[in-house]
Design an enzyme around this catalytic site. Structure first.
Site, mmCIF file in Angstrom:
data_model
loop_
_atom_site.group_PDB
_atom_site.id
_atom_site.type_symbol
_atom_site.label_atom_id
_atom_site.label_comp_id
_atom_site.label_asym_id
_atom_site.label_seq_id
_atom_site.Cartn_x
_atom_site.Cartn_y
_atom_site.Cartn_z
ATOM 1 C CE LYS A 189 0.699 1.129 4.463
ATOM 2 N NZ LYS A 189 1.006 2.444 5.070
ATOM 3 C CB THR A 246 -1.352 4.948 2.960
ATOM 4 O OG1 THR A 246 -1.473 4.129 4.117
ATOM 5 C CG2 THR A 246 0.104 5.306 2.780
#
Length: 329
Positions: A189, A246
């Site tokens: 990620k 994120t």
């Protein structure tokens, strides 16, 4: 309540230490730097990594390896992914049988291409190993903003023990036994957050970011499942959950780094401006090697590697992704 040692005095390690001390645990923070130990001890603040947060009375600080982990029942490893092997190796002589190591770093090891839990188990085979992951910015956890993560271990009883010790009304934990899926989601990620940040830096819009995130989770799942992870893990907190936070938050170093790269700064200039570890940069090259080893196509990851290490223009990388041959979803 248990004695908990946090190895590493960065933002995430310090935030977890603050949270656990406030909720009754006896917490020791280990730092490799004596000046940081002195500052945290005397000024009750970690000015470099978690400014504005008061470190609770009772929290202890040390640079001594043996004293740090002596009698600790849970040890949180909060160092950059590239420092995990060196750090665990240095502490291993002082670990005792069945001490629980909770790794919070997110990445893959360069060279060996191993997941971080594999590295830890190799260096400290006498210990139980867990992974703490999920959508969690240190700045918010330290301020008691409600946060939900997961604790993953192949030993479900160990995961449940850590869950019971760490949970409180502002920090919720789920257990998971799919360590491979959790670790791969956590590592990859960060790469997708670089891509999302580059899109923002280039001035692209929500459509572009949504495409990056959606196709990004498809890449993450494709590789993770091929390595033995479970597809459903990537729909959970360490997959889509961590990806969302994120890719969209300015707390994210990876997204901020991507923005700077999209604005035309070099990698060296970007890292100098961020001034903290950007794990996606460390992960992307390893991820490409792992994908090649498993014969898995990862076009976004490859494009980011071309920008970071191949000198490719950021906007051209996006346009090349858009121009790939049409296919079914």
């Amino acid at each position: 309540m248990k004695k908990v040692t946090v190895v590493g005095s960065g933002s995430w390690g310090t935030a977890l230490a603050v949270m656990l001390q406030k909720h009754g645990h006896d917490v020791v923070v280990w730092s490799r730097r004596q000046d940081m130990v002195d500052e945290m001890e005397n000024e009750r603040e970690n000015k470099a990594y978690l400014p504005g947060i008061t470190l609770p009375e009772g929290m202890k600080f040390t640079t001594d390896h043996e004293q740090a982990v002596k009698d600790a029942e849970i040890i949180i490893l909060s160092v950059p992914s590239k420092a995990v092997r060196q750090t665990v190796t240095a502490f291993a002589p002082f670990f005792t049988d069945k001490q629980v190591l909770v790794n919070v770093a997110k990445g893959l090891e360069e060279g060996s291409l191993k997941r971080l839990s594999q590295v830890i188990q190799e260096c400290a085979p006498q210990c139980e190993v867990c992974i703490l992951s999920g959508p969690s910015h240190a700045e918010e956890v330290a301020r008691d903003i409600p946060t939900t993560c997961l604790i993953a271990s192949e030993n479900e009883e160990v995961a449940k023990m850590v869950q019971g010790e760490f949970m409180n009304p502002r920090f919720r934990l789920y257990t998971n036994t799919d360590v491979i899926g959790v670790e791969m989601g956590a590592a990859l990620k960060n790469v997708m957050a670089l891509a999302a940040g580059m899109s923002d830096g280039l001035g692209f819009g929500d459509n572009t970011k949504a495409a990056i995130m959606t196709r990004g989770i498809a890449e993450m799942k494709r590789l993770g499942v091929e390595m033995g992870g479970k597809a459903e893990t990537f729909s959970g907190l360490s997959g889509i959950g961590d990806l969302i936070v994120t890719c969209t938050s300015m707390h994210s170093r990876n997204r901020r780094a991507g923005i700077l790269l999209g604005q035309g700064k070099t990698l060296a200039e970007t890292l100098e401006e961020i001034k903290m570890v950007v794990e996606g940069v460390n992960t992307v090259r390893v991820a490409c090697q792992v994908a090649q080893m498993h014969d898995v196509e990862m076009p976004i990851t490859s494009a980011i590697a071309d920008v970071l290490f191949g000198g490719k223009n950021t906007e051209q990388a996006v346009l090349d992704l858009m121009s790939r041959d049409g296919k079914a979803e």
